[in-house]
Design an enzyme around this catalytic site. Sequence first.
Site, PDB file in Angstrom:
ATOM      1  N   HIS A 206       8.335  -0.340   1.012  1.00  0.00           N
ATOM      2  CA  HIS A 206       8.670   0.472  -0.169  1.00  0.00           C
ATOM      3  C   HIS A 206       7.566   1.467  -0.540  1.00  0.00           C
ATOM      4  CE1 HIS A 206       7.005  -2.396  -3.559  1.00  0.00           C
ATOM      5  NE2 HIS A 206       6.089  -2.102  -2.665  1.00  0.00           N
TER       6      HIS A 206
ATOM      7  N   ASP B  94      -5.732  -1.444   9.334  1.00  0.00           N
ATOM      8  CA  ASP B  94      -4.852  -0.311   9.046  1.00  0.00           C
ATOM      9  C   ASP B  94      -3.684  -0.380  10.010  1.00  0.00           C
ATOM     10  OD1 ASP B  94      -3.548   2.160   8.957  1.00  0.00           O
ATOM     11  OD2 ASP B  94      -5.392   3.326   8.847  1.00  0.00           O
ATOM     12  N   PHE B  95      -2.519  -0.815   9.528  1.00  0.00           N
ATOM     13  CA  PHE B  95      -1.407  -0.991  10.455  1.00  0.00           C
ATOM     14  C   PHE B  95      -0.839   0.311  10.992  1.00  0.00           C
ATOM     15  CE2 PHE B  95       1.010  -0.109   6.830  1.00  0.00           C
ATOM     16  CZ  PHE B  95       1.104  -1.167   5.934  1.00  0.00           C
TER      17      PHE B  95
END
Length: 131
Positions: free
Chosen positions: A40, A21-22
């Site tokens: 995006h 999970d960045f």
Amino acid sequence: MFEEFVAAHGLADRLAFHGGDFFADPLPEADVYVMGQILHDWNLEQRLFLLQKAYDALPEGGTLIVYDAMIDDERRQNSYGLLLSLNMLIDTEGGSEYTVADATQWLQSVGFAKVEAHHLIGGYSAVYATK
């Protein structure tokens, strides 16, 4: 697929995929990060968070490559990017495509000194930012 491609091209000692999970996990040490079709999905605050996180994790001289179906700065030419932006607005909370100028400004605002853009095939563009 990533591991198979890397192994088939003899790059296993140079490239690695790290899941996670960045937003929550620390980024692994690297000289280059690639954010392809990632920004995006998120709103501006989240985009800036991810870009700052990458900048902070990169060593001096490290590079971040961002690619998406970036809209041309005049918002008139890249119909694929414009339609994809509409799709992102429908499918996400805050997501959309963005212009090369937007990406350049964001990257500079988090500290990247050298930023350059390149048109890729189809409606895609990439922005390379070096610390």
